[in-house]
Write a protein that holds these residues in place. Structure first.
Motif, short mmCIF file in Angstrom:
data_model
loop_
_atom_site.label_atom_id
_atom_site.label_comp_id
_atom_site.label_asym_id
_atom_site.label_seq_id
_atom_site.Cartn_x
_atom_site.Cartn_y
_atom_site.Cartn_z
N THR A 40 42.80 -5.82 -22.86
CA THR A 40 43.61 -5.53 -24.05
C THR A 40 43.82 -4.03 -24.21
OG1 THR A 40 42.73 -7.51 -25.11
CG2 THR A 40 43.79 -5.89 -26.54
N LEU A 41 42.77 -3.27 -24.01
CA LEU A 41 42.88 -1.81 -24.08
C LEU A 41 43.82 -1.29 -22.99
CD1 LEU A 41 42.04 0.88 -25.34
CD2 LEU A 41 40.03 0.85 -23.82
N ALA A 42 43.73 -1.83 -21.79
CA ALA A 42 44.61 -1.40 -20.70
C ALA A 42 46.07 -1.74 -20.98
CB ALA A 42 44.16 -2.04 -19.39
N LEU A 43 46.31 -2.83 -21.69
CA LEU A 43 47.68 -3.19 -22.04
C LEU A 43 48.30 -2.22 -23.05
CD1 LEU A 43 47.53 -7.06 -22.23
CD2 LEU A 43 48.93 -5.70 -20.69
N CYS A 44 47.47 -1.44 -23.69
CA CYS A 44 47.98 -0.44 -24.63
C CYS A 44 48.57 0.77 -23.92
CB CYS A 44 46.88 0.02 -25.58
SG CYS A 44 46.50 -1.18 -26.84
N VAL A 45 48.24 0.95 -22.65
CA VAL A 45 48.76 2.10 -21.91
C VAL A 45 50.29 2.11 -21.86
CG1 VAL A 45 48.80 3.25 -19.66
CG2 VAL A 45 46.65 2.43 -20.60
N PRO A 46 50.95 1.00 -21.47
CA PRO A 46 52.42 1.02 -21.50
C PRO A 46 52.99 1.15 -22.92
CG PRO A 46 51.65 -1.12 -20.72
CD PRO A 46 50.46 -0.24 -20.86
N LEU A 47 52.26 0.65 -23.90
CA LEU A 47 52.70 0.80 -25.28
C LEU A 47 52.68 2.27 -25.68
CD1 LEU A 47 53.44 -0.90 -27.87
CD2 LEU A 47 51.05 -0.65 -28.49
N TYR A 48 51.63 2.97 -25.30
CA TYR A 48 51.49 4.39 -25.64
C TYR A 48 52.47 5.25 -24.84
CZ TYR A 48 49.41 8.99 -26.19
OH TYR A 48 49.21 10.32 -26.45
N THR A 49 52.55 5.00 -23.54
CA THR A 49 53.40 5.85 -22.70
C THR A 49 54.88 5.58 -22.90
OG1 THR A 49 53.20 4.31 -20.84
CG2 THR A 49 51.63 6.16 -20.94
N LEU A 87 46.54 0.90 -31.17
CA LEU A 87 45.69 1.61 -30.21
C LEU A 87 44.25 1.70 -30.70
CD1 LEU A 87 48.09 4.53 -29.22
CD2 LEU A 87 47.49 2.54 -27.84
N LEU A 88 44.07 1.98 -31.97
CA LEU A 88 42.73 2.08 -32.54
C LEU A 88 42.00 0.74 -32.49
CD1 LEU A 88 40.93 4.21 -33.93
CD2 LEU A 88 41.80 3.35 -36.10
N THR A 89 42.71 -0.32 -32.81
CA THR A 89 42.12 -1.66 -32.76
C THR A 89 41.68 -2.01 -31.35
OG1 THR A 89 43.54 -2.37 -34.60
CG2 THR A 89 42.56 -4.10 -33.25
N ALA A 90 42.55 -1.74 -30.37
CA ALA A 90 42.21 -2.04 -28.98
C ALA A 90 41.10 -1.13 -28.46
CB ALA A 90 43.46 -1.92 -28.11
N PHE A 91 41.06 0.11 -28.93
CA PHE A 91 40.02 1.05 -28.50
C PHE A 91 38.64 0.61 -28.98
CE2 PHE A 91 37.43 4.84 -29.45
CZ PHE A 91 37.26 5.32 -28.16
N PHE A 92 38.57 0.11 -30.21
CA PHE A 92 37.28 -0.31 -30.75
C PHE A 92 36.81 -1.65 -30.21
CE2 PHE A 92 37.96 2.92 -34.08
CZ PHE A 92 36.74 3.54 -33.97
N GLY A 93 37.70 -2.42 -29.59
CA GLY A 93 37.32 -3.71 -29.03
C GLY A 93 36.16 -3.63 -28.05
N PRO A 94 36.31 -2.86 -26.96
CA PRO A 94 35.17 -2.76 -26.02
C PRO A 94 33.94 -2.12 -26.65
CG PRO A 94 37.19 -1.92 -25.01
CD PRO A 94 37.50 -2.19 -26.45
N LEU A 95 34.13 -1.20 -27.58
CA LEU A 95 32.98 -0.56 -28.22
C LEU A 95 32.16 -1.56 -29.04
CD1 LEU A 95 34.49 2.84 -29.43
CD2 LEU A 95 33.16 2.36 -27.38
N VAL A 96 32.85 -2.46 -29.73
CA VAL A 96 32.14 -3.47 -30.52
C VAL A 96 31.41 -4.44 -29.61
CG1 VAL A 96 32.48 -5.42 -32.08
CG2 VAL A 96 33.63 -3.27 -32.53
N VAL A 97 32.05 -4.84 -28.52
CA VAL A 97 31.40 -5.76 -27.59
C VAL A 97 30.15 -5.11 -26.99
CG1 VAL A 97 31.67 -7.01 -25.41
CG2 VAL A 97 33.52 -7.03 -27.09
N ILE A 98 30.26 -3.86 -26.61
CA ILE A 98 29.10 -3.15 -26.04
C ILE A 98 28.01 -2.98 -27.09
CG2 ILE A 98 28.34 -0.93 -25.11
CD1 ILE A 98 31.12 -0.79 -23.70
#
Length: 151
Positions: A40-49, A87-98
């Motif tokens: 999900t975080l990686a899918l944000c890359v094309p959204l951002y760029t 982007l913030l939501t997707a960024f915090f996803g892996p952090l919450v899982v970890i």
């Protein structure tokens, strides 16, 4: 490529996969949740760029008929306000899982599944252009949020 739909539905389907893993396979549930959140975080890359901050128009729009009788549409799009929130939501996803890796010991699969579903629905809230679609995403988001808070 329907980036916004993928950002919404991959975490939701990933949450179902984590739920399917069950309580007996906690390690597998954790790894699936981490993988899905990283995708999900990686899918944000094309959204951002691909986002043009100089345009005031909605970008990455997806517009399909959903409930044609009531003229409700599955209409997604982002603007300069919603992109950082997604982007913030997707960024915090892996952090919450970890962060939950060792701290959540009971009902691991339910916690992680609820979190992934909530992540997908939150992204849906930020990307919804149609009012009824926004309402559906927002109200549906409250259910996994209640479960995450309760656990």
């Amino acid at each position: 490529m329907p980036v916004l739909s993928l950002l919404i539905w991959i975490p939701i389907l990933g949450g179902l996969a984590v739920l399917w893993a069950g309580e007996q396979r906690r390690g597998q549930a954790r790894w699936i949740a981490l993988l899905v959140s990283l995708v999900t975080l990686a899918l944000c890359v094309p959204l951002y760029t691909g986002f043009d901050p100089g345009s005031a128009a909605m970008q990455f729009q997806e517009n399909r008929s959903w409930i044609s009788v009531f003229k409700v549409r599955y209409h997604l799009g982002v603007d300069g306000f919603s992109v950082p929130l997604i982007l913030l939501t997707a960024f915090f996803g892996p952090l919450v899982v970890i962060a939950a890796w060792d701290s959540v010991r009971d009902k691991v699969h339910q916690y992680l599944a609820s979190f992934l579903v909530m992540e997908g629905l939150m992204i849906g809230v930020f990307a919804a252009v149609d009012g009824l679609l926004f309402y559906v995403f927002f109200e549906a988001m409250l259910i996994p949020m209640f479960l995450v808070i309760g656990m």
